[in-house]
Design a protein around this motif. Structure first.
Motif, short mmCIF file in Angstrom:
data_model
loop_
_atom_site.label_atom_id
_atom_site.label_comp_id
_atom_site.label_asym_id
_atom_site.label_seq_id
_atom_site.Cartn_x
_atom_site.Cartn_y
_atom_site.Cartn_z
N LEU A 29 0.95 -1.14 0.00
CA LEU A 29 -0.29 0.06 0.05
C LEU A 29 0.88 1.22 0.11
O LEU A 29 0.73 1.90 -0.75
N ASN A 30 1.79 1.43 0.81
CA ASN A 30 2.58 2.37 1.05
C ASN A 30 3.42 2.62 -0.30
O ASN A 30 3.65 3.58 -0.53
N SER A 88 2.81 1.77 -3.54
CA SER A 88 1.92 1.89 -4.40
C SER A 88 1.43 3.29 -4.33
O SER A 88 1.25 4.06 -5.29
N GLU A 89 1.25 3.89 -3.08
CA GLU A 89 0.96 5.24 -2.87
C GLU A 89 2.12 6.22 -3.38
O GLU A 89 1.94 7.29 -4.05
N GLU A 133 -2.60 3.83 -8.62
CA GLU A 133 -3.63 3.60 -8.00
C GLU A 133 -4.51 2.46 -7.93
O GLU A 133 -5.10 1.95 -6.99
N THR A 178 -3.19 -0.78 -7.73
CA THR A 178 -2.61 -1.62 -6.68
C THR A 178 -3.04 -1.09 -5.40
O THR A 178 -3.45 -1.73 -4.39
N ASN A 179 -2.82 0.32 -5.25
CA ASN A 179 -3.43 0.97 -3.77
C ASN A 179 -4.82 0.69 -3.67
O ASN A 179 -5.07 0.25 -2.49
N SER A 180 -5.63 0.76 -4.46
CA SER A 180 -7.03 0.48 -4.29
C SER A 180 -7.21 -0.82 -3.94
O SER A 180 -8.02 -1.13 -2.83
N SER A 198 -5.92 -1.35 -0.46
CA SER A 198 -6.88 -0.69 0.62
C SER A 198 -8.15 -1.67 0.90
O SER A 198 -8.45 -1.85 2.15
#
Length: 157
Positions: A122-123, A125-126, A131, A133-135, A138
Motif C-alpha cells: 500500500l505504501n 503503491s501510494e 492507484e 494496486t493501492n485501491s 486498501s
C-alpha cells in the motif's frame, strides 16, 4: 525514467511486482492452511467453523486470482509453483489442526502477517502513484481488519 504502458516507472512496477509475488505466495500458503482447517476441524464448533473456513478459502481464491492478474497488469509474471510459494511465504503453515481455538488463532496470525505485507505494498503503491494496486490493497486491508476483529471476538479477546 522509463515508463510502462500504464504510465508507471518500470523500476517501480518491477518492485511492486516483486512485493505482489510475495503476497501471492503468502496467500497460497494461507489458502492451503484454510483447506486443512476446513477438512480437519472437530468438536462442538465443527459446523460453524467448517462453513467459515470454506468461506475464507473461497474468498482467498478470488484474492489470489486478483493479485496474480494485478502482477500481469503491471507486466510481471506471477509465481505459480509450490516451491516458489514455500520459499517466499512468511505466514505460518497449519498442519493437522483439529482444535477450534488453535485453528482460529492460526487464521488471526496469518491475516496479521498478510496485513503487514499488504501495508508495505500500500505504501509503495501510494508513493509511485499506482492507484490500481493501492485501491486493491486498501480494500483487502479493510476487509481483513474486520475479520480479525470478528475472530478475536469469537476467541473472547
Amino acid at each position: 525514467m522509463s515508463k510502462s504502458i500504464l504510465g508507471l516507472d518500470k523500476k517501480d512496477s518491477a518492485d511492486l511486482v516483486d512485493n505482489l509475488n510475495g503476497l501471492l505466495a503468502n496467500f497460497q500458503i494461507y489458502y492451503q492452511s484454510l483447506r486443512g482447517l476446513h477438512w480437519n476441524i472437530k468438536g462442538k464448533n465443527f459446523f460453524e467453523l467448517h462453513e467459515k473456513y470454506e468461506e475464507f478459502y473461497t474468498d482467498s481464491l478470488v484474492k489470489i486470482d486478483d493479485i496474480a492478474e494485478r502482477i500481469l497488469t503491471l507486466q510481471g509474471k506471477p509465481l505459480h509453483t509450490f516451491t516458489d510459494y514455500i520459499n517466499r511465504a512468511t505466514v505460518p503453515v497449519g498442519k493437522e489442526i483439529a482444535n477450534d481455538v488453535e485453528g482460529v488463532n492460526l487464521v488471526v496470525v496469518s491475516l496479521s502477517e498478510l496485513l503487514t505485507i499488504e501495508r508495505v505494498i500500500l505504501n509503495i503503491s501510494e508513493e509511485v502513484e499506482d492507484e490500481g494496486t493501492n485501491s486493491m490493497m486498501s480494500d483487502i486491508i479493510a476487509e481483513q481488519e474486520k475479520t480479525i476483529w470478528m475472530l478475536n471476538s469469537w476467541l473472547g479477546k
